[in-house]
Scaffold this active site. Structure first.
Site, PDB file in Angstrom:
ATOM      1  N   HIS A  84      -4.565  15.788 -28.034  1.00 31.42           N
ATOM      2  CA  HIS A  84      -5.205  14.642 -27.369  1.00 31.42           C
ATOM      3  C   HIS A  84      -6.622  15.077 -26.985  1.00 31.42           C
ATOM      4  O   HIS A  84      -6.822  16.232 -26.578  1.00 31.42           O
ATOM      5  CB  HIS A  84      -4.489  14.264 -26.062  1.00 31.42           C
ATOM      6  CG  HIS A  84      -3.290  13.379 -26.218  1.00 31.42           C
ATOM      7  ND1 HIS A  84      -2.144  13.556 -25.463  1.00 31.42           N
ATOM      8  CD2 HIS A  84      -3.070  12.283 -26.995  1.00 31.42           C
ATOM      9  CE1 HIS A  84      -1.264  12.615 -25.787  1.00 31.42           C
ATOM     10  NE2 HIS A  84      -1.807  11.830 -26.709  1.00 31.42           N
ATOM     11  N   CYS A  95      -3.794  14.666 -17.597  1.00 34.88           N
ATOM     12  CA  CYS A  95      -2.744  13.865 -18.245  1.00 34.88           C
ATOM     13  C   CYS A  95      -1.851  13.158 -17.227  1.00 34.88           C
ATOM     14  O   CYS A  95      -1.240  12.140 -17.538  1.00 34.88           O
ATOM     15  CB  CYS A  95      -1.833  14.747 -19.091  1.00 34.88           C
ATOM     16  SG  CYS A  95      -2.650  15.776 -20.280  1.00 34.88           S
TER      17      CYS A  95
HETATM   18  N1  ARG Z   1       4.576  15.572 -23.930  1.00 31.36           N
HETATM   19  C1  ARG Z   1       3.511  14.625 -23.937  1.00 31.36           C
HETATM   20  C2  ARG Z   1       3.144  14.237 -25.364  1.00 31.36           C
HETATM   21  O1  ARG Z   1       3.237  15.074 -26.226  1.00 31.36           O
HETATM   22  C3  ARG Z   1       2.322  15.165 -23.203  1.00 31.36           C
HETATM   23  C4  ARG Z   1       1.222  14.180 -23.024  1.00 31.36           C
HETATM   24  C5  ARG Z   1      -0.033  14.759 -22.433  1.00 31.36           C
HETATM   25  N2  ARG Z   1      -0.964  13.741 -22.150  1.00 31.36           N
HETATM   26  C6  ARG Z   1      -2.299  13.811 -22.345  1.00 31.36           C
HETATM   27  N3  ARG Z   1      -3.020  12.833 -21.926  1.00 31.36           N
HETATM   28  N4  ARG Z   1      -2.840  14.824 -22.984  1.00 31.36           N
HETATM   29  O2  ARG Z   1       2.797  13.126 -25.659  1.00 31.36           O
END
Ligand code: ARG
Length: 282
Positions: free
Chosen positions: A166, A260
């Site tokens: 991300h 996050c």
């Molecule tokens: N386990 C989640 C996923 O893989 C973590 C999300 C993290 N969120 C972020 N905004 N980076 O989607």
């Protein structure tokens, strides 16, 4: 509208490592429920102490990643673009975030069904421009669609390292002309776009990027981030920011950290539209 910062969070009542959709997640490396709760409240209270009003979406059994509210959607003024998650295991979250946004009087926008978009996790304003990460989760075409819908300039950036899947894991605007970033998460083209378009770029070293140090929450002149980035902390302090390190080990097991776990509802500090709104009022 007031200048009080407002952030959406979701308590980790049903949080856990129940599937593996990024390189950080391993079902045999479970998160500790008591520690998760403690760490989440420490972030919550640190934000509250900075004057942030915290809205909360109700935790739902069977949706362990609902805690990562950055992925709920993208907020722009009163518009809330609801995410369309790439992985089936997270798709059940969208209706809850959508309902929350409707109940809180946002103008809710849903994406065309064929496009994936994971909200503020992949789309961050720096000044007037929306910087948008694609490849692992969001589609470049989704970002283009959003640019047209909101009437803002979008700069899509390809993410090239699956650990930084991300955009908010490797890039964090801290002011409308300044950001921190981890160069290794981008290709040459992405790095040159960032250099061309952002006046002050603070580079994060590889050994600090793995501590999720780019995944920071900026409130005024304070930066909250996972502990383990002394060099970055020093650089931020030199730029006039106070740094608040937090222990977020249990969330890193899911591939997430401070940023996050939050969704800024009134506009990030770095978003020029937020400042324009303030100027229009005062
Ligand atoms: N386990 C989640 C996923 O893989 C973590 C999300 C993290 N969120 C972020 N905004 N980076 O989607």
């Amino acid at each position: 509208m007031s200048a009080t910062p407002r952030i959406l969070m979701c308590a980790p009542d049903y949080y856990g490592i129940e599937y593996e959709i990024n390189p950080w997640m391993h079902r045999d490396n479970a998160s500790d429920p008591a520690q998760s709760l403690w760490q989440w409240w420490a972030l919550h209270d640190a934000l509250r102490d900075l004057g942030v009003v915290i809205d909360r979406v109700e935790p739902i059994p069977g949706l362990p990643d609902l805690v990562f509210t950055a992925n709920a959607g993208l907020v722009y003024r009163t518009t809330f673009i609801v995410s369309r998650f790439r992985h089936g295991v997270r798709q059940g979250e969208a209706p809850y975030f959508e309902r929350w946004a409707r109940e809180h009087a946002f103008d809710v926008v849903t994406m065309p069904p064929h496009l994936h978009f994971e909200g503020a996790g992949d789309a961050l304003f720096c000044g007037e421009t929306l910087f948008a990460g694609y490849r692992y989760r969001s589609d470049a075409r989704a970002h283009q669609w959003i640019g047209l819908r909101l009437g803002v300039e979008v700069l899509p950036l390809e993410l090239v390292d699956p650990r930084y899947y991300h955009l908010d894991t490797c890039f964090c605007p801290i002011a409308d002309n300044a950001a921190i970033y981890y160069p290794g998460a981008f290709d040459d083209y992405g790095r040159s776009v960032l250099h061309d378009r952002i006046e002050n770029l603070i580079e994060v070293a590889a050994e600090e990027a793995v501590s999720f140090s780019c995944n920071a929450v900026v409130v005024g002149r304070t930066v909250l981030l996972n502990e383990g980035a002394p060099k970055l902390a020093h650089q931020l302090q030199n730029c006039g920011y106070a740094v608040r390190p937090l222990r977020l080990t249990e969330f890193i097991k899911a591939g997430g950290s401070a940023k996050c776990l939050t969704l800024r509802l009134d506009g990030e500090e770095a978003a020029a539209w937020k400042h324009a709104t303030e100027l229009a009022i005062f």
